[in-house]
Design an enzyme around this catalytic site. Structure first.
Site, PDB file in Angstrom:
ATOM      1  N   LYS A 155       0.706  -1.181  -0.119  1.00 26.10           N
ATOM      2  CA  LYS A 155       0.035   0.033   0.001  1.00 26.10           C
ATOM      3  C   LYS A 155       0.809   1.347  -0.016  1.00 26.10           C
ATOM      4  CE  LYS A 155      -2.641  -2.063   3.303  1.00 26.10           C
ATOM      5  NZ  LYS A 155      -3.543  -2.150   4.326  1.00 26.10           N
ATOM      6  N   ASP A 191      -6.316  -6.333  10.202  1.00 26.27           N
ATOM      7  CA  ASP A 191      -7.629  -5.510   9.963  1.00 26.27           C
ATOM      8  C   ASP A 191      -8.675  -6.652   9.669  1.00 26.27           C
ATOM      9  OD1 ASP A 191      -6.580  -6.251   7.520  1.00 26.27           O
ATOM     10  OD2 ASP A 191      -7.072  -4.243   6.870  1.00 26.27           O
TER      11      ASP A 191
END
Length: 447
Positions: A155, A191
């Site tokens: 990311k 997450d």
């Protein structure tokens, strides 16, 4: 109808039932390799052990902090678990200066520690000794509930000196260097695990956590005896272990080449991690807009779309945002209010209805393939657990904001699942934050 050239360009995205079943078969094999100790080192779907073995009961009590770091900003939360299945949450978001994403390790963790300190002081917590659950949404190999070694940055992050280190230790040291607050990091999770835990707090049947946003990943509840990379897998008194699949890397060994297109290969080449995260690059929000842009440019070169118009904007890499797919597909058939806005933002006049029909067709092809592959992944996990009823907790911008994604996922899963298997897809509220607090609460109590 879309132009024949457009239909030809998107052919590779229209996966049939047979190809989807093949994806499920291949993914099942790869996951078994990730779980088994002897094949784990060469597996692409790593199936990391999360060390989270207890699902929430709803009776958890106490105050916990949670830190949720997943991308260009992060959140700090104070979660008060009330013991009756409810929780009160105060939270604050902090934006990263983008220089930190490629700066030094100390700068990154000092900034996070300073923000944690500010949050605690603002909320009058500086004298309380609080457990913290740290959601860290990058591929990590865990050696314990509070030991997580970064495997690779994703990311857009690339901070030297962190890969191969225990990120819990790096953050704990930064907190202690500042000496403002008494916080001990009792758990690290990603997450997907936070999403599963948070959803299971309200819904006892939740067994899968899924993220479909900037990136994609999933976790699920496995029998402890199958988690061979857990050192006590044969002797653990607890039946279950949450497994963090890290499924974004599925296909990095070539087994997904049969569903990839020439456009996927171009996108892969211009990313910071070519040859990595193959499955993710076919599914997630970071890449869908760019795939659409490449098809549109090719159609323009062939004189099929936006004939006689030029736009500098469309020539720029990554300029077609994934949010545009949601806009275009939210127009009712035959209406173009959102589509017109997208076309104007991309620098075209866009007076031609055929262009709008073609653009919609391209967007639908790219997002329906994303949903098909995601459905294949979920079906693989449900088959693996061999259960007849399951709730999937989901978070991420693509799932939340794309107008058709939920319905597409549901439809494709029904096509692939054995008859009689019931499932429910539910959006996870305060996903990774509340989930991190629940993991911290259980970890702190079991100490």
């Amino acid at each position: 109808m879309a132009h024949p050239e457009v239909e030809n360009a998107i052919k590779g995205f229209l996966l049939d039932q047979e190809k989807m079943a093949e994806v499920v078969d291949r993914m099942t094999k790869e996951m078994k390799m990730g779980l088994a100790k002897d094949t784990h080192p060469r597996a692409v779907i790593k199936c990391f052990v999360s060390y989270v073995q207890d699902l929430p009961t709803g009776k958890e009590r106490g105050k916990c902090l949670a830190l949720d770091l997943g991308g260009s900003n992060f959140r700090v939360l104070l979660v008060t678990l009330n013991g009756d299945g409810s929780a009160d949450i105060q939270s604050k978001s902090y934006v990263f200066p983008s220089t930190l994403m490629t700066g030094t390790s100390d700068e990154l963790f000092d900034f996070i520690a300073a923000s944690l300190g500010n949050f605690c002081i603002e909320n009058g917590l500086e004298n309380e000794a609080l457990p913290l659950g740290f959601t860290f949404s990058f591929p990590c190999q865990q050696k314990g509930i509070n030991k997580g070694t970064l495997v690779a940055w994703t990311k857009g992050f690339n901070v030297p000196g962190v890969v191969g280190k225990n990120v819990v230790e790096l953050l704990q040291q930064a907190i202690e260097r500042r000496g403002e607050v008494r916080i001990s990091i009792v758990a690290i999770l990603n997450d997907t695990v936070g999403t599963l835990m948070s959803c299971a707090f309200h819904n006892r049947n939740c067994r899968i956590g899924l993220i479909v946003g900037t990136g994609t990943n999933a976790c699920y509840v496995e029998k402890t005896v199958n988690a061979e990379c857990f050192e006590h897998y044969q002797t653990s008194p607890k039946q279950s272990m949450i497994i963090n699949c890290e499924w974004g890397a599925f296909g990095d060994n070539g087994v997904l080449d049969f569903v990839r297109t020439s456009y996927d290969r171009i996108v892969d080449k211009v990313t910071p991690n070519p040859g990595r995260q193959t499955f993710e690059k076919c599914i997630s929000g970071m890449y869908m807009g760019e795939i659409v842009r490449l098809i549109v440019i090719e159609m323009m070169a062939k004189g099929v779309m936006f004939h006689g118009e030029t736009s500098q904007q469309i020539q720029n890499r990554w300029s077609f945002q994934t949010a545009y797919l949601s806009d275009v597909e939210s127009d009712p058939i035959g209406e173009y209010r959102h589509t017109n806005k997208v076309i104007r933002e991309m620098g075209f006049l866009g007076n031609n209805e055929a262009d709008k029909i073609n653009l919609r067709r391209i967007c639908e092809a790219v997002s329906s393939r994303s949903a098909k592959l995601c459905a294949c992944g979920l079906v693989t996990l449900i088959n693996k657990m061999n259960i007849n009823e399951v709730v999937v907790g989901i978070d991420g911008s693509v799932y939340r904001y794309h107008p058709k994604y939920h319905d597409l996922l549901t439809m494709y899963m029904k096509q692939l699942l054995k008859p009689g298997v019931k499932f429910e897809l539910t959006v996870s509220e305060d996903g990774s934050g509340k989930g991190a607090a629940l993991v911290a609460a259980t970890a702190a109590q079991s100490k």
